[in-house]
Design an enzyme around this catalytic site. Sequence first.
Site, PDB file in Angstrom:
ATOM      1  N   SER A 130      23.348  13.781  23.018  1.00  0.00           N
ATOM      2  CA  SER A 130      24.657  13.135  23.022  1.00  0.00           C
ATOM      3  C   SER A 130      25.038  12.568  24.388  1.00  0.00           C
ATOM      4  O   SER A 130      25.799  11.605  24.475  1.00  0.00           O
ATOM      5  CB  SER A 130      25.721  14.132  22.570  1.00  0.00           C
ATOM      6  N   ASP A 283      19.392  28.329  28.973  1.00  0.00           N
ATOM      7  CA  ASP A 283      19.203  27.785  27.628  1.00  0.00           C
ATOM      8  C   ASP A 283      17.721  27.754  27.245  1.00  0.00           C
ATOM      9  O   ASP A 283      17.157  26.682  26.972  1.00  0.00           O
ATOM     10  CB  ASP A 283      19.796  26.371  27.572  1.00  0.00           C
TER      11      ASP A 283
END
Length: 557
Positions: A130, A283
């Site tokens: 995104s 992450d």
Amino acid sequence: METTDKFARVTQIARVMMRHVRPSLLDQHASGLPDALAPDVDEHPDEVGDPERFVADLEELGPTFVKLGQLLATRADLLPAAHVAALGRLEDQVSPLDADTIVEVIEHELGARLHAVFPEFDREPLAAASLAQVHRAVTRDGVEVAVKVQRPTAREVVREDLELLASLAGWVEQHTEAGEHFQVSQVVAEFRASLATELDYRREAANLVELAENLASFDSLVVPTPIVGLSTDRVLTMQYIPGRKLTELGPLAQLELEGERLVDDLFHAYLRQVLADGFVHADPHPGNVLLTADGRLALIDLGMVVRLRPEMRERLLSLLTSIADADLDEAASAAIAMGEQRPWFDEPAFRTQVGRLLTWYRGVPASEVQLGRVMVEVARISGDTGLRPPQELSLLGRTLLSLDHVAHVLQPDFDGDAAIRRHASSLLTEMMTDQLRPTAMLRGMLETKEFVEQLPQRANRILTNLADGGMRLQVDTIDEDRLHATIRGVGNRLSAGIVVAALVIGASMLLGVDVAGPTLFGYPAMAIVLFLGAVGLGLWLVGSVLLEGRRDRRRRG
């Protein structure tokens, strides 16, 4: 953003927020909302509070809210377990921008024509998210690289959405008990800081360099090297590491791996990041871990990292080892020490629930153990019982949960508890060695010097106050004002009772004495007056006792 567009965007965000938050938190506090912001519960009654719909709504709201979802996935104290699990599966994948737009950004940022910098450039992206997308290229020196390019409108969209989120969070915190309870403005502020860091690719380049240095002793792990001269805050050029995502490995490929060694090194590396280095790749989901052609694991995408203070690292080590050893009391104490106790914190309930969780955890086979899930559950229990867990606890839980997924791919029967116990002693040694660094020792010497310099003055002040009778000891273990009031009340009633008894005795003695003074009903008037006074005081005393008891019962009820 135009005023009309801004209102439409606020309405869209608020409707999504109310749709998913109202059923559990705001049901009693949302009656004053404008109709435009009310959730469409009648249109979609089965979707209210649905985790999958929540994820879909965040994706529909755009990049800012995809990132917000990733942050909320680390806050098990704020959301139900089903929502946290759904957000953990949130994938930041969108349709790629056309190559011409990406080329314009690269040329503008690097100040040169594309072919002058990258003679070979793949117009099809390796990945599209995104906020950015990644393309493979080759530099003029013949180095194969991956070029991460930020979308041209990403910062503007994020900035406008963050302003709207901050306004909404302020409204929710002021007008709802849930908003004040969960301190939503603080959550938005943390999110703003995290996203600002992620949008600056120069910081990500520095993160890559630091992580590579920290993991230099692990031969089975590799981190891409950034090319500083071809990187800006919107373009990051780094070494291209060809490999396959772990999620794409077939059963045959898994059999050919040294899975146990790779997973053990990966666990050791992450425990070292968390407990010794204090710098964590936050992450490590299977999509961000690649298997290279030479059988190593490559860690990519360092946009999300966290830094841990030394005292937090020590507490996390204590919590991890306590959980691994199923030490119920020590694990609960370690979690309480690192959290923030709110006025309504229920410690007995917290210890009971943590004990129940670890008792269950102790009976699970090693192949089914998910240490990250336990950490996330501890964070959730903390929030439920009034203990605000540090963000690091939820983040560590999510990191370990991702590592559990990686371990399941590479070595399904890997024992994470055994790995923690095996590496804990070496990590503790590293932490102690870190405290013996020259800079740390110098800092300790300066603090000691300051203490010694101020000690005579402070000691002199204490002795002076002691000699002058000015020394005061304040103890807050009881409510002193209420205790004093209670003692005064007891003393007053006791005194009144003694007076009543004295009046009754005096009146009785006068009744048997022959006096020449005035009489009432054939008895000395003074005796009658004393007797009536005793009756009046006695009735007042009984009435005050009954009234006070009723007030106490009302307060307790």
